[in-house]
Scaffold this motif. Sequence first.
Motif, PDB file in Angstrom:
ATOM      1  N   VAL A   1       0.766  -1.055   0.002  1.00  0.00           N
ATOM      2  CA  VAL A   1       0.098   0.006   0.155  1.00  0.00           C
ATOM      3  C   VAL A   1       0.798   1.141   0.047  1.00  0.00           C
ATOM      4  O   VAL A   1       0.592   2.205  -0.642  1.00  0.00           O
ATOM      5  CB  VAL A   1      -0.846  -0.163   1.134  1.00  0.00           C
TER       6      VAL A   1
ATOM      7  N   SER B   1       2.041   2.317  -3.309  1.00  0.00           N
ATOM      8  CA  SER B   1       0.854   2.720  -4.205  1.00  0.00           C
ATOM      9  C   SER B   1       0.702   4.201  -3.797  1.00  0.00           C
ATOM     10  O   SER B   1       0.523   5.060  -4.438  1.00  0.00           O
ATOM     11  CB  SER B   1      -0.590   2.311  -3.795  1.00  0.00           C
ATOM     12  N   LYS B   2       0.880   4.404  -2.386  1.00  0.00           N
ATOM     13  CA  LYS B   2       0.967   5.933  -1.996  1.00  0.00           C
ATOM     14  C   LYS B   2       2.044   6.668  -2.537  1.00  0.00           C
ATOM     15  O   LYS B   2       1.839   7.832  -3.186  1.00  0.00           O
ATOM     16  CB  LYS B   2       1.083   6.103  -0.458  1.00  0.00           C
TER      17      LYS B   2
ATOM     18  N   LEU C   1       3.259   6.014  -5.434  1.00  0.00           N
ATOM     19  CA  LEU C   1       2.881   6.068  -6.795  1.00  0.00           C
ATOM     20  C   LEU C   1       1.982   7.573  -6.994  1.00  0.00           C
ATOM     21  O   LEU C   1       2.028   8.134  -8.044  1.00  0.00           O
ATOM     22  CB  LEU C   1       2.311   5.062  -7.214  1.00  0.00           C
ATOM     23  N   SER C   2       1.296   7.767  -5.862  1.00  0.00           N
ATOM     24  CA  SER C   2       0.090   8.895  -6.052  1.00  0.00           C
ATOM     25  C   SER C   2       0.661  10.138  -5.854  1.00  0.00           C
ATOM     26  O   SER C   2      -0.207  11.136  -6.112  1.00  0.00           O
ATOM     27  CB  SER C   2      -0.965   8.476  -5.053  1.00  0.00           C
TER      28      SER C   2
ATOM     29  N   LYS D   1      -7.599  -3.296 -10.407  1.00  0.00           N
ATOM     30  CA  LYS D   1      -6.891  -2.041 -10.477  1.00  0.00           C
ATOM     31  C   LYS D   1      -7.348  -1.235  -8.947  1.00  0.00           C
ATOM     32  O   LYS D   1      -8.652  -1.372  -8.457  1.00  0.00           O
ATOM     33  CB  LYS D   1      -7.201  -1.008 -11.544  1.00  0.00           C
ATOM     34  N   GLU D   2      -6.300  -0.601  -8.238  1.00  0.00           N
ATOM     35  CA  GLU D   2      -6.479   0.135  -7.137  1.00  0.00           C
ATOM     36  C   GLU D   2      -6.646   1.429  -7.497  1.00  0.00           C
ATOM     37  O   GLU D   2      -5.874   1.915  -8.218  1.00  0.00           O
ATOM     38  CB  GLU D   2      -5.500  -0.091  -6.046  1.00  0.00           C
TER      39      GLU D   2
ATOM     40  N   MET E   1      -5.770   5.439  -6.864  1.00  0.00           N
ATOM     41  CA  MET E   1      -4.538   6.271  -6.380  1.00  0.00           C
ATOM     42  C   MET E   1      -5.359   7.266  -5.624  1.00  0.00           C
ATOM     43  O   MET E   1      -6.022   8.304  -6.238  1.00  0.00           O
ATOM     44  CB  MET E   1      -3.857   6.516  -7.609  1.00  0.00           C
TER      45      MET E   1
ATOM     46  N   GLY F   1       7.862   3.254  -4.319  1.00  0.00           N
ATOM     47  CA  GLY F   1       6.772   3.531  -5.200  1.00  0.00           C
ATOM     48  C   GLY F   1       6.893   4.771  -6.211  1.00  0.00           C
ATOM     49  O   GLY F   1       6.501   4.530  -7.346  1.00  0.00           O
TER      50      GLY F   1
ATOM     51  N   LEU G   1       5.018   0.225  -9.737  1.00  0.00           N
ATOM     52  CA  LEU G   1       4.280  -0.853  -9.355  1.00  0.00           C
ATOM     53  C   LEU G   1       5.139  -2.228  -9.314  1.00  0.00           C
ATOM     54  O   LEU G   1       4.659  -3.402  -9.295  1.00  0.00           O
ATOM     55  CB  LEU G   1       2.958  -1.389 -10.034  1.00  0.00           C
TER      56      LEU G   1
ATOM     57  N   LYS H   1       5.128  -4.151  -5.980  1.00  0.00           N
ATOM     58  CA  LYS H   1       4.199  -4.264  -5.130  1.00  0.00           C
ATOM     59  C   LYS H   1       3.568  -5.631  -5.183  1.00  0.00           C
ATOM     60  O   LYS H   1       3.302  -6.248  -3.882  1.00  0.00           O
ATOM     61  CB  LYS H   1       2.775  -3.235  -5.667  1.00  0.00           C
TER      62      LYS H   1
END
Length: 187
Positions: free
Chosen positions: A20, A23-24, A26-27, A93-94, A96, A152, A157, A160
Amino acid sequence: MGLLDLFVTAVALSMDAFAVSVSKGLSVKRVRLKHGLITGAYFGGFQALMPLIGFFLASSFAEYIKRFDHWIAFGLLVLIGANMLREALSREKEEMNDSFSFKTMLPLAIATSIDALATGVSFAVTDTNIWLAISLVGATTFAFSAAGVKIGNAFGLKYKSKAEVIGGLILILMGLKILVEHLTGAA
């Protein structure tokens, strides 16, 4: 559980939070130190708190389940590990979200630490030093989560799902180890 077993368990439990955190990372366009610290504090804090809760819940009825406690520890760890594998191999897909606010981070911290609650139950039935366990789990998760934000942001990804697969496999193997040790009398 010995120190090495606890450390391996801490690493495995931190993999959801690491994923996670990636992912953070990446955002956000530009990662700052505070992003890693906030993420590490939320995830590390909850990963330490949840096993403590699970431990105290299980400790209250441990004497009633001594005959089959190894099966409980085995079952919980295998279920948690299998769920991590399922999530890692899922094609979903999650979303963002670049927010690091309480409203965003609290649900993520709770969601990534539910498996730690169940692991706390296994700590109770395996006579684990809970204070050492939660310290290792919290510190390891803090470090992995803080690093995950940076990783990230830098690599995307790529790591991950691999992290979730490794974490899931480790938990399954730890469950098998507990079961085999108990059944063979090596515990």
